[in-house]
Design a protein around this motif. Structure first.
Motif, PDB file in Angstrom:
ATOM      1  N   SER A 326      40.246  46.790  16.295  1.00 13.42           N
ATOM      2  CA  SER A 326      41.285  47.451  17.078  1.00 13.42           C
ATOM      3  C   SER A 326      42.031  46.447  17.944  1.00 13.42           C
ATOM      4  O   SER A 326      41.509  45.374  18.282  1.00 13.42           O
ATOM      5  CB  SER A 326      40.671  48.541  17.966  1.00 13.42           C
ATOM      6  N   GLY A 327      43.248  46.827  18.330  1.00 13.41           N
ATOM      7  CA  GLY A 327      44.062  45.975  19.183  1.00 13.41           C
ATOM      8  C   GLY A 327      44.338  46.627  20.525  1.00 13.41           C
ATOM      9  O   GLY A 327      43.881  47.742  20.823  1.00 13.41           O
ATOM     10  N   SER A 328      45.124  45.941  21.336  1.00 14.06           N
ATOM     11  CA  SER A 328      45.371  46.395  22.704  1.00 14.06           C
ATOM     12  C   SER A 328      46.188  47.684  22.754  1.00 14.06           C
ATOM     13  O   SER A 328      45.996  48.517  23.645  1.00 14.06           O
ATOM     14  CB  SER A 328      46.082  45.288  23.492  1.00 14.06           C
ATOM     15  N   THR A 329      47.082  47.871  21.805  1.00 19.99           N
ATOM     16  CA  THR A 329      47.952  49.057  21.852  1.00 19.99           C
ATOM     17  C   THR A 329      47.154  50.347  21.801  1.00 19.99           C
ATOM     18  O   THR A 329      47.391  51.274  22.575  1.00 19.99           O
ATOM     19  CB  THR A 329      48.965  49.016  20.687  1.00 19.99           C
ATOM     20  N   VAL A 330      46.203  50.427  20.854  1.00 15.14           N
ATOM     21  CA  VAL A 330      45.441  51.667  20.718  1.00 15.14           C
ATOM     22  C   VAL A 330      44.511  51.860  21.919  1.00 15.14           C
ATOM     23  O   VAL A 330      44.279  52.993  22.355  1.00 15.14           O
ATOM     24  CB  VAL A 330      44.660  51.708  19.390  1.00 15.14           C
ATOM     25  N   LEU A 331      43.975  50.781  22.498  1.00 15.41           N
ATOM     26  CA  LEU A 331      43.134  50.922  23.688  1.00 15.41           C
ATOM     27  C   LEU A 331      43.939  51.485  24.862  1.00 15.41           C
ATOM     28  O   LEU A 331      43.490  52.399  25.561  1.00 15.41           O
ATOM     29  CB  LEU A 331      42.514  49.573  24.077  1.00 15.41           C
ATOM     30  N   LYS A 332      45.134  50.954  25.062  1.00 17.06           N
ATOM     31  CA  LYS A 332      45.984  51.477  26.130  1.00 17.06           C
ATOM     32  C   LYS A 332      46.305  52.952  25.889  1.00 17.06           C
ATOM     33  O   LYS A 332      46.297  53.764  26.818  1.00 17.06           O
ATOM     34  CB  LYS A 332      47.277  50.667  26.210  1.00 17.06           C
ATOM     35  N   MET A 337      45.481  58.564  27.591  1.00 19.47           N
ATOM     36  CA  MET A 337      45.145  59.967  27.340  1.00 19.47           C
ATOM     37  C   MET A 337      44.002  60.411  28.254  1.00 19.47           C
ATOM     38  O   MET A 337      43.871  61.595  28.570  1.00 19.47           O
ATOM     39  CB  MET A 337      44.761  60.172  25.873  1.00 19.47           C
ATOM     40  N   ALA A 338      43.164  59.447  28.686  1.00 19.58           N
ATOM     41  CA  ALA A 338      42.055  59.756  29.600  1.00 19.58           C
ATOM     42  C   ALA A 338      42.481  59.642  31.070  1.00 19.58           C
ATOM     43  O   ALA A 338      41.642  59.781  31.974  1.00 19.58           O
ATOM     44  CB  ALA A 338      40.887  58.820  29.328  1.00 19.58           C
ATOM     45  N   SER A 366      33.797  56.082  19.953  1.00 18.34           N
ATOM     46  CA  SER A 366      34.570  57.282  20.272  1.00 18.34           C
ATOM     47  C   SER A 366      35.404  57.046  21.524  1.00 18.34           C
ATOM     48  O   SER A 366      35.173  56.111  22.295  1.00 18.34           O
ATOM     49  CB  SER A 366      33.634  58.470  20.491  1.00 18.34           C
ATOM     50  N   ASN A 367      36.378  57.934  21.742  1.00 19.29           N
ATOM     51  CA  ASN A 367      37.208  57.825  22.939  1.00 19.29           C
ATOM     52  C   ASN A 367      36.364  57.920  24.207  1.00 19.29           C
ATOM     53  O   ASN A 367      36.582  57.180  25.176  1.00 19.29           O
ATOM     54  CB  ASN A 367      38.276  58.923  22.934  1.00 19.29           C
ATOM     55  N   ASP A 368      35.402  58.824  24.198  1.00 14.47           N
ATOM     56  CA  ASP A 368      34.539  58.967  25.380  1.00 14.47           C
ATOM     57  C   ASP A 368      33.711  57.712  25.622  1.00 14.47           C
ATOM     58  O   ASP A 368      33.490  57.307  26.771  1.00 14.47           O
ATOM     59  CB  ASP A 368      33.611  60.172  25.202  1.00 14.47           C
ATOM     60  N   ARG A 375      34.371  52.228  32.560  1.00 16.08           N
ATOM     61  CA  ARG A 375      33.826  52.558  33.875  1.00 16.08           C
ATOM     62  C   ARG A 375      32.558  51.768  34.192  1.00 16.08           C
ATOM     63  O   ARG A 375      32.286  51.446  35.354  1.00 16.08           O
ATOM     64  CB  ARG A 375      33.534  54.055  33.957  1.00 16.08           C
ATOM     65  N   HIS A 376      31.798  51.439  33.150  1.00 19.72           N
ATOM     66  CA  HIS A 376      30.511  50.781  33.365  1.00 19.72           C
ATOM     67  C   HIS A 376      30.648  49.269  33.516  1.00 19.72           C
ATOM     68  O   HIS A 376      29.883  48.638  34.249  1.00 19.72           O
ATOM     69  CB  HIS A 376      29.581  51.093  32.202  1.00 19.72           C
ATOM     70  N   HIS A 377      31.628  48.678  32.819  1.00 19.15           N
ATOM     71  CA  HIS A 377      31.667  47.224  32.744  1.00 19.15           C
ATOM     72  C   HIS A 377      32.836  46.561  33.461  1.00 19.15           C
ATOM     73  O   HIS A 377      32.742  45.386  33.815  1.00 19.15           O
ATOM     74  CB  HIS A 377      31.710  46.771  31.282  1.00 19.15           C
ATOM     75  N   LEU A 378      33.916  47.286  33.685  1.00 20.92           N
ATOM     76  CA  LEU A 378      35.090  46.594  34.218  1.00 20.92           C
ATOM     77  C   LEU A 378      35.170  46.499  35.739  1.00 20.92           C
ATOM     78  O   LEU A 378      35.793  45.569  36.238  1.00 20.92           O
ATOM     79  CB  LEU A 378      36.381  47.247  33.699  1.00 20.92           C
TER      80      LEU A 378
END
Length: 394
Positions: A326-332, A337-338, A366-368, A375-378
């Protein structure tokens, strides 16, 4: 694109209940045959080959049960080139009959028959069948290993006898698309008013290609099975042929594409033959995308990396899955959406964490799970460094 009124219709003949059931280990109960017939009939299949009367009283009873359903599609029985077989079929009440003749030297030798026998049986059996059935089809079994001259004579003789259709069977799946095209074009003129049909097996993985090539070459009828089930490597799959033929500008198919997936999954379940996730048309993953380049493009236009919309099949829209590629676009996109807007630095950090996690678990995320990773790592830079320095298990 041409209008439907100017496009040549292609007749779809399903033989799941005959050739499909000849797959080793496949045996349909009567209620399952009824269910398959109803599903295919409601989907708009033109014709169904529903059994072999010569298999005995039970087979004849099953065929009569199917005939009693009075479907919209034509039902046919399959027979050897024997008068007794045709008489049994007549007692089953199908609207059509298919009479199969060996035409290659290897099959004629195995059956201890000669070319003269084939031609004399054509002369005797076709008129007899025409007196009992509204539609009579004859088959050139193993047509693509038959001598060209004899195959031409078979087609000419069958046409003169009054057969409505002649099946060119690639019985052991050795034909190539170029050979199929040349054969169809060569025999079309010799068939006169008699229609030709192509019947392909998949031993070299070319059944769909050969069938679509036959359609392109002008053949008006093809036989298929649901999921391509059949002897050895199977037959041309209904779902693939229908969808591939829809890409041809000058052909039209009456089968509903939105009903294909349900039919295929039903037959998969009752035959205990799972559909591979990457199986064309019906596989669970064939409309899922992970590659960063692909996902970024699909977010702009779903047609960029898909041959057609999954909604055409009644399936859900394309799924963008998160994984190592995956790339940055789909992560953003997923994080937005979250409710989380990422800057470029946070995106790069999350991308690194996600790729390590995906590689370690050899799976998509998954998205979740992505939100959990964020939330856990950043939040803390020390945690981020620990994650980046940790090597995945080999």
């Amino acid at each position: 694109m041409r209008s439907n009124s100017t496009r040549m219709p292609v007749r779809i003949i399903d033989t799941t209940l005959r050739d499909g059931e000849q797959a080793p280990g496949v045996a349909f109960r009567t209620r399952e045959k009824i269910a398959i017939l109803r599903l295919l009939d409601s989907a708009g299949v033109d014709e169904m080959e529903v059994g072999i009367p010569a298999m005995g009283l039970a087979a004849c009873d099953e065929i009569r049960d199917l005939v009693a359903l009075n479907p919209d599609c034509l039902l046919t029985s399959w027979c050897r080139a024997l008068e007794a077989d045709i008489e049994l079929a007549a007692g089953c009440g199908t609207g059509g009959v298919h009479i199969s003749f060996p035409v290659s030297p290897i099959l004629l030798g195995a059956m201890n028959k000669g070319k003269d026998w084939v031609l004399s049986q054509l002369d005797a059996l076709v008129p007899r069948a025409l007196g009992r059935f509204p539609m009579v089809s004859v088959g050139a079994q193993d047509a693509f290993r038959a001598p060209t001259g004899f195959l031409r004579e078979f087609v000419r003789r069958a046409s003169r006898c009054g057969a409505h259709r002649i099946r060119l069977a690639d019985t052991v799946g050795l034909a190539r698309p170029s050979q199929v095209a040349d054969t169809v074009r060569d025999l079309t003129g010799m068939a006169g008013q008699t229609a030709l049909e192509f019947h392909g097996h998949n031993d070299l993985g070319m059944a769909t290609a050969n069938t679509v090539t036959a359609i392109e070459a002008g053949i008006p009828a093809v036989s298929v099975t649901v999921n391509g089930i059949g002897e050895r490597a199977g037959n041309a799959p209904l779902e693939q042929v229908v969808m591939a033929a829809r890409t041809l500008e000058d052909r039209t198919i009456g089968v509903s594409s939105k009903k294909l997936v349900r039919i295929c999954r039903f037959v998969s379940r009752i035959t205990h033959r799972p559909i591979a996730v990457d199986r064309p048309i019906t596989g669970e993953a064939v409309f899922s995308h992970e590659s960063g380049i692909h996902c970024a493009a699909i977010l702009k236009d779903p047609n960029t990396y898909q041959p057609f919309s999954p909604e055409i099949l009644g399936r859900k829209p394309a799924q963008l899955v998160i994984g190592r590629h995956s790339g940055s676009t789909v992560l953003k996109h997923v994080m937005e959406m979250a409710g989380v807007t990422l800057d470029d630095e946070k995106t790069a950090q999350l991308l690194s964490v996600m790729r390590i996690h995906s590689l370690k678990n050899r799976s998509v995320i998954s998205n979740d799970e992505l939100v959990h990773l964020y939330r856990h790592h950043l939040p803390g830079p020390s945690k981020m460094g620990a994650i980046q320095n940790k090597k995945p298990h080999p």
